[in-house]
Design an enzyme around this catalytic site. Structure first.
Site, PDB file in Angstrom:
ATOM      1  CG  ASP A 183      21.826  31.468  59.444  1.00  0.00           C
ATOM      2  OD1 ASP A 183      21.540  31.131  58.274  1.00  0.00           O
ATOM      3  OD2 ASP A 183      21.686  32.630  59.866  1.00  0.00           O
ATOM      4  CB  CYS A 231      24.186  33.440  57.524  1.00  0.00           C
ATOM      5  SG  CYS A 231      25.043  35.004  57.286  1.00  0.00           S
ATOM      6  CB  THR A 264      23.651  39.077  54.626  1.00  0.00           C
ATOM      7  OG1 THR A 264      24.258  38.792  55.901  1.00  0.00           O
ATOM      8  CG2 THR A 264      22.301  39.741  54.837  1.00  0.00           C
ATOM      9  CG  HIS A 321      45.089  39.601  44.417  1.00  0.00           C
ATOM     10  ND1 HIS A 321      44.885  40.871  43.942  1.00  0.00           N
ATOM     11  CD2 HIS A 321      45.652  38.904  43.385  1.00  0.00           C
ATOM     12  CE1 HIS A 321      45.303  40.949  42.672  1.00  0.00           C
ATOM     13  NE2 HIS A 321      45.762  39.765  42.316  1.00  0.00           N
ATOM     14  CG  HIS A 351      49.065  39.083  45.899  1.00  0.00           C
ATOM     15  ND1 HIS A 351      48.448  40.313  45.920  1.00  0.00           N
ATOM     16  CD2 HIS A 351      49.268  38.782  44.587  1.00  0.00           C
ATOM     17  CE1 HIS A 351      48.269  40.729  44.678  1.00  0.00           C
ATOM     18  NE2 HIS A 351      48.763  39.822  43.851  1.00  0.00           N
TER      19      HIS A 351
HETATM   20  C1  RB5 Z   1      19.049  35.453  60.190  1.00  0.00           C
HETATM   21  O1  RB5 Z   1      17.768  35.983  60.126  1.00  0.00           O
HETATM   22  C2  RB5 Z   1      20.044  36.407  59.584  1.00  0.00           C
HETATM   23  O2  RB5 Z   1      20.257  37.481  60.429  1.00  0.00           O
HETATM   24  C3  RB5 Z   1      21.327  35.702  59.272  1.00  0.00           C
HETATM   25  O3  RB5 Z   1      21.076  34.635  58.405  1.00  0.00           O
HETATM   26  C4  RB5 Z   1      22.408  36.516  58.588  1.00  0.00           C
HETATM   27  O4  RB5 Z   1      21.925  37.189  57.480  1.00  0.00           O
HETATM   28  C5  RB5 Z   1      23.237  37.362  59.463  1.00  0.00           C
HETATM   29  O5  RB5 Z   1      24.241  37.958  59.034  1.00  0.00           O
END
Ligand code: RB5
Length: 144
Positions: A11, A68, A70, A101, A136
């Site tokens: 993203d 993204c 996180t 695994h 596995h």
């Molecule tokens: C975008 O602000 C953020 O929510 C996205 O990049 C991500 O971390 C979502 O899981």
């Protein structure tokens, strides 16, 4: 399927890291399908996770690498596509283990979590590890 093709997507939170990863895996000899997005305009990670996952599930790419902020949301979207096994990794050990695994076919990274050098280490660990099969395999079949 090209066994040396990787599909990349993210993203808006991960454009710069995605570009670094594209450059890195290309230098390792992988063919890269970078499916965007191309601008930093705010967008919706489920769209990009699903688009990459569909290519992997269809056999159009050997692996998918998605990002993204996180790594979590885009991973959740990718794992909704049948046949996808995607893990979020913030360390190289986990990246190696999801190949050895879990026979992961996609890797997710949080661009707001790890720095560039660590992200490239994570990618290297993921791409060089091999699925160990044996016991596995049974467990991977249970996931499916
Ligand atoms: C975008 O602000 C953020 O929510 C996205 O990049 C991500 O971390 C979502 O899981």
């Amino acid at each position: 399927m090209s066994s040396k093709r990787i599909v990349l997507s993210s993203d808006h939170a991960a454009l710069a890291l995605r570009a670094k990863i594209a450059e890195h895996v290309t230098s390792l000899g992988w063919e890269v399908a970078d499916i965007g997005p191309t601008t930093s305009e705010s967008t919706h990670y489920p769209l990009h996770g699903a688009a990459a996952a569909k290519q992997v599930a269809a056999g159009e790419a050997r692996f998918g690498i998605i990002l993204c902020g996180t790594g979590q949301g885009i991973m959740m979207a990718a794992n909704k596509v049948k046949g996808i096994r995607c893990g979020v990794c913030s360390d190289a050990f986990s990246a190696r283990m999801i190949r050895q695994h879990n026979d992961a076919n996609m890797l997710s990274i949080g661009a707001r979590v790890v720095g560039e050098d660590l992200a490239l280490d994570i990618v290297d660990a993921f791409l060089t590890a091999e699925f160990e099969s044996g016991r596995h395999q049974t467990r991977v079949e249970m996931i499916e």
